[in-house]
Design an enzyme around this catalytic site. Structure first.
Site, PDB file in Angstrom:
ATOM      1  N   GLU A 328     -15.615  26.460  39.061  1.00  0.00           N
ATOM      2  CA  GLU A 328     -15.215  27.266  40.212  1.00  0.00           C
ATOM      3  C   GLU A 328     -16.395  27.342  41.181  1.00  0.00           C
ATOM      4  OE1 GLU A 328     -12.598  29.131  41.578  1.00  0.00           O
ATOM      5  OE2 GLU A 328     -14.099  29.798  43.019  1.00  0.00           O
ATOM      6  N   ASP A 376      -6.044  23.537  39.811  1.00  0.00           N
ATOM      7  CA  ASP A 376      -5.318  24.587  40.541  1.00  0.00           C
ATOM      8  C   ASP A 376      -6.013  24.786  41.889  1.00  0.00           C
ATOM      9  OD1 ASP A 376      -3.879  26.763  41.383  1.00  0.00           O
ATOM     10  OD2 ASP A 376      -4.597  28.134  39.838  1.00  0.00           O
ATOM     11  N   CYS A 404      -0.102  25.468  45.192  1.00  0.00           N
ATOM     12  CA  CYS A 404       0.547  26.444  46.071  1.00  0.00           C
ATOM     13  C   CYS A 404       1.053  25.756  47.335  1.00  0.00           C
ATOM     14  CB  CYS A 404      -0.409  27.589  46.399  1.00  0.00           C
ATOM     15  SG  CYS A 404      -1.973  27.036  47.041  1.00  0.00           S
TER      16      CYS A 404
END
Ligand code: SAH
Length: 447
Positions: A328, A376, A404
């Site tokens: 991340e 993701d 998304c």
């Protein structure tokens, strides 16, 4: 067809952002706030070479998918696009949107599994970032603009958020704290950021300010305590002095309580700081992560969780998997992820703070070999370099893609297929009812 013509149009389709589409003289006409099945009298607003924009004058024959809109801000606010359409129909539209992206952009003719609808279509959001109007009221940006539409009660957010924003608005007026003006970069109060951990009830409130301190901070805290009571766990300021439309600055400072709040997701206690990403629809995030575990077949596998935020996906699988490596880019989120692993007694997970593509490259050079790679990414999708490292550097059995944005998912699915992976199954999961957005989860297998 020319500007201001009034024409009769049958709405036959919806765009990805929820506008109705009809045809007139062979040309596509986009008409917001219509539904497939409507026949409408439409005023033409703008004519381009191959399409036009219009506005409803009158619905002549309503679609049977229509329902009564229940929000006064719906027509102007940029949030919801489907409040005039039944949720059933919305799900059908989203299902088709994802399928059409995979087919058209991805060049893959595989139908999605049935969309998983949201258990709640109102009050499902656990976070808001509310801009402030010139008169010190909170609301939302209008469609395609940064004009603030004042809104005292949003149907998507918990009712306590309305009370908090109302109380902060009174605080601003009482202490004469100037709302931020984006055009000339003046004023102090930019956004009101609120997050609730639904399982524990803990609330975090953060004032995003164009400055270093919030005057009358004690009164600010007092006002919030009066509304939230014991559930108020954290009050912070976020300093954003840049001339930018990015909401949050890099630095937060605690005015009251803790630096974070704690929720429980998939049985894992998750601490979340304001700068850490956390899915806005908690219940449906659980659903999504269960699907991710199923698609990953994570039992006893080495799992690489790229774009991991506060570690939530990987940690939800940690008890079943052999090992988890999370990557991340936001340092606060990585700190949260590390803390979350420890706090849940998870010892087989580690986290790296880096760009996903750079970290993947480094891990591949170290001969780390995941059995499953989960990605993701944000809306823009994955870098092609990262997909190359995944396919050629790691060559895992499976790739699970949480997305998304179905358009970038489709683009990346095409790239993965070119690199030797096959899209096996994908499922739209509705995390964002009433809005144009829809989450999709997909998995690929090495051929
Ligand atoms: N998997 C997490 C977060 C998903 S959101 C969850 O389900 O909660 C996407 C995440 O990617 C965000 O946390 C964002 O900060 C992170 N991100 C954005 N660009 C990145 C990059 N280039 N490399 C690594 N992480 C990135």
């Amino acid at each position: 067809m020319k500007k201001n013509d009034i024409v009769k149009i049958d709405i036959i389709d919806m765009t990805v952002d929820g506008s109705g589409v009809g045809k007139y003289e062979g040309m596509a006409v986009f008409v917001p706030l219509t539904a497939v099945g409507d026949t409408a009298s439409v005023r033409i607003l703008k004519v381009k070479k191959s399409y036009a924009y219009g506005k409803v004058e009158e619905i002549l024959i309503p679609s049977n998918a229509r329902i009564e809109n229940d929000c006064a801000s719906f027509k102007s606010c940029g949030g919801c696009v489907y409040r005039h359409i039944s949720y059933e129909k919305e799900c059908e539209i989203k299902q088709n949107k994802v399928y059409s992206a995979i087919k058209r952009i991805g060049g893959i003719d595989l139908e999605p599994k049935e969309i998983i609808p949201s258990n709640r279509i109102s009050h499902y959001r656990n976070k808001e970032q509310l801009p402030v109007s010139v008169s010190g009221k909170f609301g939302f940006f209008a469609k395609h603009s940064h004009r603030v539409i004042e809104c005292e009660s949003c149907k998507l957010q918990p009712e306590i958020f309305d009370k908090i924003s109302g109380s902060v608005s009174e605080f601003l007026t009482l202490y004469n704290i100037k709302p931020y003006n984006e055009e000339n970069h003046t004023g102090l109060f930019r956004h009101l950021y609120i997050r609730i951990a639904e399982k524990t009830g803990e609330i975090l409130v953060c004032a995003v300010i164009n400055g270093n301190s919030l005057p009358f901070a004690d009164e600010f805290i007092k006002a919030l305590k009066a509304v939230c009571g014991e559930n108020l766990k954290s009050v912070q300021i976020n300093k954003n002095k840049e001339k930018t439309n990015v909401i949050l600055g890099k630095e937060c400072e605690v005015l009251y309580g803790e630096k974070y709040i704690t929720d429980i997701l998939c049985g894992v206690k998750v601490r979340i700081s304001p700068l850490s990403f956390y899915q806005v629809n908690r219940d449906m995030a659980e659903c999504l992560y269960e699907k991710a575990a199923e698609y990953a077949e994570c039992e006893n596998k080495n799992v690489l969780d790229l774009y991991c935020g506060a570690g939530t996906i990987g940690l939800s699988m940690a008890k079943r998997a052999k090992s988890i490596v999370g990557v991340e880019i936001i340092p606060e989120a990585v700190e949260d992820a590390k803390f979350n692993a420890k706090n849940n007694g998870i010892e087989n997970a580690r986290f790296i703070c880096a760009d996903a593509a750079a970290a993947a490259d480094m891990l591949a050079k170290e001969s780390y070999q995941p059995d499953v790679v989960i990605v993701d990414p944000p809306r823009k999708g994955c870098d092609e370099a990262l997909l190359e490292t995944i396919a050629k550097g790691f060559s895992p059995e499976r790739v699970v893609y949480v997305s998304c944005d179905s358009a970038t998912l489709a683009r990346d699915a095409k790239i993965l297929e070119e690199k030797g992976y096959k899209l096996i199954e994908y499922t739209p999961v509705d995390l964002f009812p009433r809005t144009a957005h829809c989450e999709t989860i997909a998995y690929f297998i090495s051929e």
